[in-house]
Design a protein around this motif. Structure first.
Motif, PDB file in Angstrom:
ATOM      1  N   ARG A   1       0.845  -1.194   0.000  1.00 23.79           N
ATOM      2  CA  ARG A   1       0.000   0.000   0.000  1.00 23.79           C
ATOM      3  C   ARG A   1       0.881   1.245   0.000  1.00 23.79           C
ATOM      4  O   ARG A   1       1.851   1.328   0.747  1.00 23.79           O
ATOM      5  N   TRP A   2       0.507   2.212  -0.808  1.00 20.84           N
ATOM      6  CA  TRP A   2       1.288   3.436  -0.934  1.00 20.84           C
ATOM      7  C   TRP A   2       0.335   4.582  -1.239  1.00 20.84           C
ATOM      8  O   TRP A   2      -0.190   4.687  -2.340  1.00 20.84           O
ATOM      9  N   ASP A   3       0.094   5.421  -0.270  1.00 17.65           N
ATOM     10  CA  ASP A   3      -0.948   6.426  -0.388  1.00 17.65           C
ATOM     11  C   ASP A   3      -0.459   7.816  -0.792  1.00 17.65           C
ATOM     12  O   ASP A   3      -1.260   8.666  -1.153  1.00 17.65           O
ATOM     13  N   GLU A   4       0.838   8.067  -0.716  1.00 18.54           N
ATOM     14  CA  GLU A   4       1.343   9.394  -1.055  1.00 18.54           C
ATOM     15  C   GLU A   4       2.759   9.279  -1.585  1.00 18.54           C
ATOM     16  O   GLU A   4       3.432   8.268  -1.389  1.00 18.54           O
ATOM     17  N   PRO A   5       3.242  10.311  -2.291  1.00 19.29           N
ATOM     18  CA  PRO A   5       4.605  10.259  -2.847  1.00 19.29           C
ATOM     19  C   PRO A   5       5.650  10.185  -1.737  1.00 19.29           C
ATOM     20  O   PRO A   5       5.429  10.683  -0.625  1.00 19.29           O
ATOM     21  N   PHE A   6       6.795   9.564  -2.060  1.00 20.72           N
ATOM     22  CA  PHE A   6       7.917   9.616  -1.130  1.00 20.72           C
ATOM     23  C   PHE A   6       8.478  11.036  -1.132  1.00 20.72           C
ATOM     24  O   PHE A   6       8.585  11.677  -2.175  1.00 20.72           O
ATOM     25  N   ARG A   7       8.842  11.507   0.066  1.00 18.24           N
ATOM     26  CA  ARG A   7       9.377  12.868   0.159  1.00 18.24           C
ATOM     27  C   ARG A   7      10.755  12.998  -0.478  1.00 18.24           C
ATOM     28  O   ARG A   7      11.135  14.068  -0.948  1.00 18.24           O
ATOM     29  N   SER A   8      11.527  11.926  -0.443  1.00 19.72           N
ATOM     30  CA  SER A   8      12.865  11.972  -1.025  1.00 19.72           C
ATOM     31  C   SER A   8      12.766  12.174  -2.543  1.00 19.72           C
ATOM     32  O   SER A   8      11.742  11.879  -3.156  1.00 19.72           O
ATOM     33  N   SER A   9      13.851  12.693  -3.124  1.00 22.22           N
ATOM     34  CA  SER A   9      13.849  13.019  -4.552  1.00 22.22           C
ATOM     35  C   SER A   9      14.626  11.990  -5.360  1.00 22.22           C
ATOM     36  O   SER A   9      15.484  11.279  -4.841  1.00 22.22           O
ATOM     37  N   GLU A  10      14.330  11.934  -6.641  1.00 25.66           N
ATOM     38  CA  GLU A  10      14.921  10.982  -7.579  1.00 25.66           C
ATOM     39  C   GLU A  10      15.015  11.658  -8.940  1.00 25.66           C
ATOM     40  O   GLU A  10      14.026  12.202  -9.404  1.00 25.66           O
ATOM     41  N   ASP A  11      16.175  11.605  -9.573  1.00 26.51           N
ATOM     42  CA  ASP A  11      16.266  12.277 -10.871  1.00 26.51           C
ATOM     43  C   ASP A  11      15.661  11.463 -12.010  1.00 26.51           C
ATOM     44  O   ASP A  11      15.694  11.865 -13.163  1.00 26.51           O
ATOM     45  N   PHE A  12      15.058  10.317 -11.690  1.00 28.16           N
ATOM     46  CA  PHE A  12      14.358   9.513 -12.709  1.00 28.16           C
ATOM     47  C   PHE A  12      13.273  10.336 -13.405  1.00 28.16           C
ATOM     48  O   PHE A  12      12.910  10.071 -14.544  1.00 28.16           O
ATOM     49  N   GLY A  13      12.761  11.348 -12.706  1.00 22.55           N
ATOM     50  CA  GLY A  13      11.732  12.192 -13.290  1.00 22.55           C
ATOM     51  C   GLY A  13      12.163  12.917 -14.550  1.00 22.55           C
ATOM     52  O   GLY A  13      11.324  13.336 -15.359  1.00 22.55           O
ATOM     53  N   VAL A  14      13.473  13.072 -14.738  1.00 24.70           N
ATOM     54  CA  VAL A  14      13.981  13.674 -15.977  1.00 24.70           C
ATOM     55  C   VAL A  14      13.544  12.843 -17.183  1.00 24.70           C
ATOM     56  O   VAL A  14      13.191  13.387 -18.237  1.00 24.70           O
ATOM     57  N   TYR A  15      13.558  11.527 -17.022  1.00 20.90           N
ATOM     58  CA  TYR A  15      13.190  10.635 -18.132  1.00 20.90           C
ATOM     59  C   TYR A  15      11.695  10.672 -18.409  1.00 20.90           C
ATOM     60  O   TYR A  15      11.264  10.686 -19.569  1.00 20.90           O
ATOM     61  N   THR A  16      10.877  10.654 -17.355  1.00 25.15           N
ATOM     62  CA  THR A  16       9.427  10.589 -17.569  1.00 25.15           C
ATOM     63  C   THR A  16       8.843  11.930 -17.996  1.00 25.15           C
ATOM     64  O   THR A  16       7.643  12.026 -18.246  1.00 25.15           O
ATOM     65  N   LYS A  17       9.671  12.959 -18.095  1.00 28.11           N
ATOM     66  CA  LYS A  17       9.253  14.191 -18.750  1.00 28.11           C
ATOM     67  C   LYS A  17       9.349  14.045 -20.272  1.00 28.11           C
ATOM     68  O   LYS A  17       8.743  14.818 -21.014  1.00 28.11           O
ATOM     69  N   ARG A  18      10.125  13.051 -20.724  1.00 27.56           N
ATOM     70  CA  ARG A  18      10.397  12.928 -22.149  1.00 27.56           C
ATOM     71  C   ARG A  18       9.737  11.705 -22.788  1.00 27.56           C
ATOM     72  O   ARG A  18       9.626  11.629 -24.007  1.00 27.56           O
ATOM     73  N   THR A  19       9.335  10.736 -21.967  1.00 29.79           N
ATOM     74  CA  THR A  19       8.659   9.548 -22.485  1.00 29.79           C
ATOM     75  C   THR A  19       7.863   8.916 -21.362  1.00 29.79           C
ATOM     76  O   THR A  19       7.991   9.292 -20.200  1.00 29.79           O
ATOM     77  N   LYS A  20       7.031   7.939 -21.700  1.00 24.88           N
ATOM     78  CA  LYS A  20       6.259   7.245 -20.678  1.00 24.88           C
ATOM     79  C   LYS A  20       7.188   6.420 -19.792  1.00 24.88           C
ATOM     80  O   LYS A  20       8.261   5.988 -20.225  1.00 24.88           O
ATOM     81  N   GLY A  21       6.746   6.194 -18.567  1.00 21.08           N
ATOM     82  CA  GLY A  21       7.568   5.375 -17.686  1.00 21.08           C
ATOM     83  C   GLY A  21       7.081   5.413 -16.256  1.00 21.08           C
ATOM     84  O   GLY A  21       6.115   6.112 -15.917  1.00 21.08           O
ATOM     85  N   ALA A  22       7.774   4.648 -15.413  1.00 13.55           N
ATOM     86  CA  ALA A  22       7.417   4.598 -13.999  1.00 13.55           C
ATOM     87  C   ALA A  22       8.614   4.158 -13.170  1.00 13.55           C
ATOM     88  O   ALA A  22       9.413   3.318 -13.598  1.00 13.55           O
ATOM     89  N   LEU A  23       8.709   4.736 -11.986  1.00  8.78           N
ATOM     90  CA  LEU A  23       9.668   4.317 -10.971  1.00  8.78           C
ATOM     91  C   LEU A  23       8.872   3.620  -9.875  1.00  8.78           C
ATOM     92  O   LEU A  23       7.883   4.152  -9.387  1.00  8.78           O
TER      93      LEU A  23
END
Length: 396
Positions: free
Chosen positions: A332-354
């Protein structure tokens, strides 16, 4: 009919045994690789030995194409048809001492893999071996990224998306606190945006007995710190927003001198990147107002920017569906993790998920001396990666 059924079962059992042998062989070698990476832990943007070890391992154990891109590299499996699917692993370590007696303890004092990036890379190498030996109906790209901890790596590695026309990209992070082997995936923001904000105030020193002759930045900095709680009140934003005071430097240790310089270091973060930008604009405007009021000069620097890591609905749902088909429990996961991840750079340019894979509910936290990546996680990860690549094997 009975004979035919028996023969079919024998054929299936033979395939299963063959796959199990392949998997067991790969798991043994990837665990050894993980320990070797752990011994040679290197900080962000200095991972020369780490990168060499990974490329050497893949060159020796697969026939995949290897593309050396300088600080990072990728491997490619091409079947010539289907989609282009990428999987990413990071490989930098942290400025934290080992803190425990491991046979494969880091050889570099004060540097160790306390976030598990050695495990992430070992998992991706294991998966690369599996694809190389069993094939796939899609083109698969294995991205090995440097400098995740500082937020620099993905900005360089995003070139892969365009170079190879990537249709979808996946990555995982191990996560203490979640049940072992479970998977958590969140549609929308998976990890918060964040950045370091450095506000430097320059005034004029004076004798401590005559502070009115100088311009001391202590009061501007103090006012700004006191404004933080009001600036991040929940009713101002649609998602979580935080501002953390990291460091305050004012003046020198000279009791006869009123300070003439000061620096405030903050980390701002938010569930939505746009709201982090709003907070940044608000804080810098306040800083400028206080600087102007006290005739101070303000300079602003930004450090280690991380975008929000946004999981596309289609990709997140594919992770959940794959887990269900493989019998992997979904945490179960109800909210985003507060810590950051630069994986978001990729999902700005194509579909994906971490997504996140559980280390155990009572496991040592990330970024602590007691942490070490659990080798038993590798099998779960490559099984899920295989399903996401739409391969035709099944094992857990």
């Amino acid at each position: 009919m009975i004979l035919s059924d028996l023969m079919a079962k024998k054929i299936i059992n033979k395939k299963v045994n063959k796959m199990n042998n392949i998997v067991n062989d790969i798991l043994a070698s990837s665990v050894s690789l993980r320990h070797e990476l752990h011994r040679n832990a290197e900080l962000s943007s200095h991972e020369t030995v780490t990168k060499r070890l990974l490329m050497k391992y893949l060159s020796k154990n697969t026939s995949l194409e290897l593309h050396d891109m300088g600080s990072w590299f990728y491997a490619a499996y091409r079947c010539g048809v289907g989609r282009n699917i990428a999987f990413r692993a990071d490989f930098d370590a942290l400025p934290i001492g080992e803190g425990q007696a491991l046979e494969y303890a880091s050889k570099n004092p004060g540097v160790s893999h306390k976030c598990g990036h050695d495990g992430h890379s070992a998992c991706l190498c294991a998966f690369a071996q599996l694809i190389d030996r069993t094939g796939c109906k899609n083109n698969v790209f294995f991205l090995f990224q440097h400098a995740e901890e500082t937020g620099c790596g993905a900005y360089e590695c995003q070139r892969l998306i365009e170079l190879e026309h990537i249709d979808e990209i996946y990555g995982f992070h191990n996560m203490p606190g979640l049940p072992f082997g479970s998977v958590a995936v969140h549609t929308g923001t998976a990890a918060c945006a964040s950045k370091g904000l450095v506000l430097s105030f320059a005034g004029v020193t004076s004798h401590a007995s005559q502070p009115e002759r100088g311009r001391n930045p202590a009061f501007a900095i103090s006012k700004l710190i006191c404004d933080i709680p009001e600036s991040i009140k929940p009713d101002k934003y649609s998602g979580m927003v935080l501002c953390t005071v990291i460091r305050v430097d004012i003046g020198e240790e000279a009791f006869g001198t009123s300070a003439g310089r000061g620096r405030l270091m903050l980390t701002i973060r938010a569930e939505h990147e746009s709201e982090m930008d709003s907070l940044e604009a608000h804080l810098t405007e306040l800083a400028q107002d206080y600087a102007d009021a006290d005739s101070l000069t303000l300079s602003i620097e930004y450090r280690e920017p991380f975008p929000e890591t946004y999981n596309h609905e289609e990709s997140a749902e594919r992770v959940r569906k794959s887990c269900t088909e493989l019998g992997i429990p979904i945490a179960r996961w109800d909210e985003p993790f507060r810590s950051s991840e630069d994986f978001g750079v990729y999902t700005k340019r194509t579909k994906g998920a971490l997504f996140y894979v559980g280390c155990g509910e009572n496991y040592a936290p990330l970024h602590t001396e007691g942490y070490d990546f659990p080798d038993d996680m590798i099998k779960t990860v490559i099984s899920l990666y295989g399903k996401l690549s739409e391969n035709n094997y099944h094992f857990v």
